[in-house]
Every structure is written in structure tokens, then in C-alpha cells.
Write a protein that holds these residues in place. Structure first.
Motif, mmCIF file in Angstrom:
data_model
loop_
_atom_site.group_PDB
_atom_site.id
_atom_site.type_symbol
_atom_site.label_atom_id
_atom_site.label_comp_id
_atom_site.label_asym_id
_atom_site.label_seq_id
_atom_site.Cartn_x
_atom_site.Cartn_y
_atom_site.Cartn_z
ATOM 1 N N THR A 1 78.122 82.284 44.684
ATOM 2 C CA THR A 1 79.185 83.279 44.504
ATOM 3 C C THR A 1 78.823 84.267 43.403
ATOM 4 N N VAL A 2 78.288 83.758 42.292
ATOM 5 C CA VAL A 2 77.868 84.623 41.191
ATOM 6 C C VAL A 2 76.742 85.549 41.640
ATOM 7 N N LEU A 3 75.781 85.021 42.388
ATOM 8 C CA LEU A 3 74.677 85.841 42.878
ATOM 9 C C LEU A 3 75.177 86.922 43.830
ATOM 10 N N GLN A 4 76.173 86.581 44.634
ATOM 11 C CA GLN A 4 76.738 87.590 45.524
ATOM 12 C C GLN A 4 77.429 88.694 44.722
ATOM 13 N N ALA A 5 78.126 88.316 43.644
ATOM 14 C CA ALA A 5 78.773 89.309 42.789
ATOM 15 C C ALA A 5 77.743 90.233 42.143
ATOM 16 N N TYR B 1 86.605 83.957 45.632
ATOM 17 C CA TYR B 1 87.065 82.586 45.845
ATOM 18 C C TYR B 1 86.841 82.144 47.293
ATOM 19 N N GLN B 2 86.929 83.089 48.218
ATOM 20 C CA GLN B 2 86.660 82.757 49.623
ATOM 21 C C GLN B 2 85.188 82.433 49.820
ATOM 22 N N THR B 3 84.325 83.209 49.157
ATOM 23 C CA THR B 3 82.886 82.941 49.222
ATOM 24 C C THR B 3 82.569 81.578 48.637
ATOM 25 N N PHE C 1 80.817 76.188 49.558
ATOM 26 C CA PHE C 1 80.992 74.764 49.289
ATOM 27 C C PHE C 1 81.067 73.967 50.586
ATOM 28 N N VAL C 2 81.882 74.433 51.519
ATOM 29 C CA VAL C 2 82.046 73.719 52.787
ATOM 30 C C VAL C 2 80.733 73.653 53.547
ATOM 31 N N LEU C 3 80.015 74.764 53.609
ATOM 32 C CA LEU C 3 78.753 74.791 54.352
ATOM 33 C C LEU C 3 77.694 73.903 53.704
ATOM 34 N N LEU C 4 77.622 73.921 52.386
ATOM 35 C CA LEU C 4 76.639 73.083 51.693
ATOM 36 C C LEU C 4 76.907 71.603 51.955
ATOM 37 N N VAL C 5 78.168 71.215 51.856
ATOM 38 C CA VAL C 5 78.526 69.816 52.108
ATOM 39 C C VAL C 5 78.297 69.460 53.575
#
Length: 229
Positions: free
Chosen positions: A104-108, A134-136, A141-145
Motif C-alpha cells: 500500500t505504501v509503495l502504491q502511494a 485502505y481498500q488496497t 492482505f486477502v490475496l497474500l493470505v
């Protein structure tokens, strides 16, 4: 709870696999895409790539390793199958939170820099990871898990049934996918099928992925109870 934490720490003894390599491989992929974006002519809307998938695929591999290479010694230490699986799942959740925040930070940073100065959209994925921070974070998180648990189930299938069973496991999934394609084709619902995946909101899709993640986790847990070493 202490047992689960100890299992998570047991995996992190191999920090290279779980901590270093995912980001080294992602950085290598990013630099290649950045070099291509720097040399390529400007494109309307910028340049989108699929390079971000590398970190998800590598976590899938980590999931496989956690149930093949590391499982026997873990059980030799006296950890129950249930404890080992849930402890590994605890590690997955922790990595998902931290790695998802990092993405998320990298996307920002990517947004703030105008695509790293070359209109490169590496950490922004249209439609699914292109909304508020927050959506990212939640989607990442969901995809990684999801990918890690999917890899765990593959590793358990190999441990439980060997190569023949693993092959059957893969073929069964392919048959399910082909059955879905056949049903959609025979009922002439491809237009509706495509409409659903192009109009559904990203949070709704994240919810669907979260439900799939839970299903994968339960499937792996059921398989784990019958694994023999």
C-alpha cells in the motif's frame, strides 16, 4: 496461543525464504518493468504491468515449502498437526498484514511520483487495487493470505497422497474449471459472466476472495489432520 507463536517463529528461522526473497524477487521484477517503461514510448493512461503477481506467486511457493520441507521436523519437535497448521496460518496472517501495508505504501509512492517518473503503474492494478489506500491494504492482505494458504494445501496434498494424489488434486481443479466453462458456454451466459466481473465493485470482489481464502484454509486444515510423515 504460545504454541502457535512458537510455530510461527520456527518458520521465521528461515528468514531468507519468508522475509528476504519475496521482496528481492519483487524488486528485481520492478526494476525490469521500470527499465522497460523508461525505454518505451509514452502510452495514454500510462503503462500497466502484471509484475506485482511475482510476490503472490512466491508466497504460494512458501506455502508449499511450509508443508513439505519444514513439516516433518516441526512435528518431530512435538507439535501437533493442528498446532502446526494453525501456527503457520498465524504466520500467514502476520505476513499478510505487514506485506499488504508495504504494498500500500509503495502504491502511494507510485501515485505521488507520477508512476516513478515514467507513468508506470506497477503497484496499481486496475479495478481491484486502484482505490483508497485502505481498500488496497485489505485486498493485498486477502490475496497474500489466499496464495499462501493455497500453496499450503498443495504441499499437504503431496504429503498426504504423494505425487499421484497431487496430480489428481490438480486435475480435479482443472475439471471443475472446465465444468464451469462448459456450463457458461452451453447456457450462453458469457456476456452475463463478463458483465459481473466488470461491474462488481472492488470491495465485493475482495469479499468473494476472502470467502475463497477461508474455504482454502478449511480445506487445508481438513487435509492436515490426515497427513502422515
Amino acid at each position: 496461543m504460545k504454541t502457535l507463536v512458537n510455530v510461527a517463529r520456527y518458520h521465521l528461522v528461515d528468514r531468507i525464504t519468508y522475509v528476504a526473497l519475496p521482496w528481492v524477487i519483487l524488486a528485481f521484477s520492478f526494476l525490469i518493468n521500470l527499465a522497460i517503461a523508461a525505454m518505451a514510448p509514452p502510452q495514454p493512461g500510462g503503462m500497466y504491468t502484471g509484475g506485482l503477481v511475482t510476490i503472490y506467486v512466491f508466497l504460494l511457493i512458501c506455502g508449499v515449502l511450509s508443508m513439505t520441507r519444514e513439516l516433518p521436523f516441526g512435528l518431530m519437535l512435538g507439535v501437533s498437526r493442528r498446532g502446526y497448521y494453525l501456527g503457520t496460518a498465524l504466520l500467514v496472517l502476520a505476513l499478510g498484514v505487514v506485506y499488504g501495508l508495504a504494498l500500500t505504501v509503495l502504491q502511494a509512492l507510485e501515485r505521488a511520483s507520477g508512476g516513478w517518473g515514467f507513468s508506470l503503474h506497477y503497484f496499481r492494478v486496475p479495478w481491484i487495487m486502484d482505490g483508497p489506500w485502505y481498500q488496497t491494504w485489505v485486498t493485498s492482505f486477502v490475496l497474500l493470505v489466499l496464495f499462501f494458504l493455497y500453496g499450503m494445501w498443495y504441499g499437504l496434498a503431496y504429503r498426504r497422497w504423494g505425487l499421484v494424489g497431487l496430480t489428481t488434486f490438480v486435475v480435479a481443479q482443472m475439471l471443475v474449471a472446465l465444468a464451469v466453462v462448459a456450463v457458461v458456454t452451453l447456457t450462453h451466459h458469457w456476456t452475463a459472466f463478463g458483465h459481473f466481473f466488470t461491474t462488481v465493485q472492488a470491495p465485493a470482489l475482495t469479499g468473494v476472495l476472502a470467502a475463497l481464502t477461508i474455504a482454502l484454509g478449511l480445506g487445508g486444515f481438513t487435509t492436515m489432520r490426515r497427513v502422515t510423515i
